[in-house]
Design an enzyme around this catalytic site. Structure first.
Site, PDB file in Angstrom:
ATOM      1  NE  ARG A 203      -2.817   0.444   3.413  1.00 48.64           N
ATOM      2  CZ  ARG A 203      -2.080   0.613   4.526  1.00 48.64           C
ATOM      3  NH1 ARG A 203      -1.310   1.674   4.665  1.00 48.64           N
ATOM      4  NH2 ARG A 203      -2.106  -0.288   5.483  1.00 48.64           N
TER       5      ARG A 203
ATOM      6  CG  ASP B  13      -9.539  16.137 -14.661  1.00 50.99           C
ATOM      7  OD1 ASP B  13      -8.833  15.566 -15.509  1.00 50.99           O
ATOM      8  OD2 ASP B  13     -10.608  15.679 -14.225  1.00 50.99           O
TER       9      ASP B  13
HETATM   10  C1  LIG Z   1     -13.239   9.753 -16.115  1.00 52.05           C
HETATM   11  C2  LIG Z   1     -12.868  11.082 -15.607  1.00 52.05           C
HETATM   12  C3  LIG Z   1     -12.644  11.304 -14.237  1.00 52.05           C
HETATM   13  C4  LIG Z   1     -12.831  10.205 -13.198  1.00 52.05           C
HETATM   14  O1  LIG Z   1     -11.881   9.202 -13.333  1.00 52.05           O
HETATM   15  P1  LIG Z   1     -12.172   7.652 -12.963  1.00 52.05           P
HETATM   16  O2  LIG Z   1     -10.911   6.994 -13.364  1.00 52.05           O
HETATM   17  O3  LIG Z   1     -13.366   7.233 -13.745  1.00 52.05           O
HETATM   18  O4  LIG Z   1     -12.437   7.612 -11.494  1.00 52.05           O
HETATM   19  C5  LIG Z   1     -12.254  12.572 -13.849  1.00 52.05           C
HETATM   20  N1  LIG Z   1     -12.108  13.579 -14.740  1.00 52.05           N
HETATM   21  C6  LIG Z   1     -12.327  13.397 -16.057  1.00 52.05           C
HETATM   22  C7  LIG Z   1     -12.139  14.537 -16.984  1.00 52.05           C
HETATM   23  C8  LIG Z   1     -12.713  12.155 -16.527  1.00 52.05           C
HETATM   24  O5  LIG Z   1     -12.938  11.997 -17.840  1.00 52.05           O
END
Ligand SMILES: *Cc1c(COP(=O)(O)O)cnc(C)c1O
Length: 379
Positions: free
Chosen positions: A46, A170
């Site tokens: 972990r 993101d």
């Molecule tokens: C899919 C996605 C997420 C979430 O990610 P997971 O791997 O599904 O938990 C977050 N931000 C964006 C832009 C995504 O496309």
């Protein structure tokens, strides 16, 4: 080192015990210590696992960051960032976010005393109106999902620095091949590795990259304390996927460009959302902060009928109706009923997620076949 070389070599060393050129899948939970406390840097998986470690180094290098951390999903990675905050802290987030991020913020973290402002960041000067003494974090995506809005990263970073806020980006849609938020001043880059980094629709995983040693140590503490870590087999698959990231994204962009232009001139299509068009409101920012415009395209139909949109989607033969994106195969998504169903109707209308909005994740198949598929589905 240039990007394509890093994609293949960064973080990856031949295995010292055998010379294996590929990082082995260290399918082990623990590591033997000849004497208590005497170990080779690995105590418990972990906390640290060699396969995951190689992947974390690789993703950090691709994002021009010092530290990488992998999580069991993209949402687990976002969850770790929010755990840096305390009750009473405020977050300013873009109003056009991945639906699951919105759900995590509003349905899970709001009740722990965090306050969220979801605002239009197409003009970043809008952000300052919402900054208070309690604001700690700016959270944004660019291009946004599914409206393909572009947010000025350098501009957002300037505001974050002025008010001593953490800026988290993101970068799932753009990938580090197209856009490097840390170079533009972001503190944290987040990925749903599930999408382009993995690239083959076979793994769910998340990642964070940070440059600051203390911030990375705090996030690593949360990663280990909360324990949402990915297994070594999944890390191996992503290490393998990353080796072709640059080639895949180049082709996603090429195919995306052809399809965006085709849709723009189609009589049944009302509007196409793709940052590569000169008419896109933030095209110049996209051009400045991205290498190319990616393979994600959204469009609406004339008449804005959900039934029509469903009919078109069901008529595709190559584009599969599915959530997710960023794999080698083409996918099509109805945002209002699929990925963004957790966003209330009124909120969706405000953002532009209309009933006929269709989102394409353009894959890397032969463009002639993809075009033919879209032509016949729209007919
Ligand atoms: C899919 C996605 C997420 C979430 O990610 P997971 O791997 O599904 O938990 C977050 N931000 C964006 C832009 C995504 O496309």
């Amino acid at each position: 080192m240039k990007f394509g070389t890093k994609a293949i070599h960064a973080g990856v060393e031949p295995d010292p015990s055998t010379g294996a050129i590929m990082t082995p899948i260290f399918q082990t939970s623990t590591y033997v210590q000849p004497s208590p406390g005497d170990h080779k840097g690995f105590e418990y998986s972990r906390t640290k696992n060699p396969t995951r470690h190689a992947l974390q180094q690789s993703i950090a290098a691709l994002e021009n960051g010092k530290h990488g951390l992998c999580f069991s999903s993209g949402l687990a990675a976002i969850d770790a960032v929010l755990k840096l905050l305390s009750p009473g802290n405020e977050v300013i987030a873009a109003n056009d976010l991945y639906g699951g991020t919105y759900r995590l913020f509003t349905k899970v973290y709001a009740k722990f005393g965090l306050k969220f402002h979801f605002i239009d960041m197409k003009d970043v000067s809008n952000i300052e109106k919402y900054v208070t003494d309690n604001t700690k974090l700016l959270w944004l995506e660019t291009p946004t999902n599914p409206m393909m809005n572009i947010i000025d990263l350098a501009g957002a970073s300037k505001i974050a620095k002025k008010h001593d806020l953490m800026l988290a980006v993101d970068n799932t849609f753009a990938t580090p091949y197209l856009q490097l938020p840390i170079d533009l001043g972001a503190d944290i880059v987040m990925h749903s590795v599930t999408k382009y980094l993995g690239g083959h629709s076979d793994v769910v995983m998340g990642a964070l990259v940070a440059n600051d040693d203390q911030l990375a140590a705090d996030l690593a503490f949360i990663q280990n304390s909360s324990g949402a870590t990915p297994g070594p087999q999944d890390c191996f698959l992503v290490l393998r996927g990353i080796k072709t990231l640059h080639l895949r994204v180049q082709r996603h962009c090429e195919n995306g460009r052809v399809i965006a232009n085709f849709l723009k001139d189609h009589p049944k299509v009302e509007k196409v959302y793709w940052p590569g068009f000169e008419s896109h409101p933030n095209h110049n920012i996209a051009k400045a902060q991205m290498k190319d415009f990616g393979g994600m395209i959204s469009f609406t139909l004339k008449g804005n009928s959900k039934e029509e949109a469903f009919k078109v989607m069901e008529s595709f033969k190559l584009f599969s109706i599915a959530e997710s994106l960023g794999g080698v195969e083409s996918l099509v998504n109805h945002s209002a009923t699929m990925t963004h169903a957790s966003i209330p109707y009124e909120e969706r209308q405000k953002i532009g997620i209309l009933d006929s909005l269709i989102r394409l994740s353009v894959g890397i198949e032969d463009i002639d076949d993809l075009l033919e598929d879209i032509k016949s589905a729209l007919a």
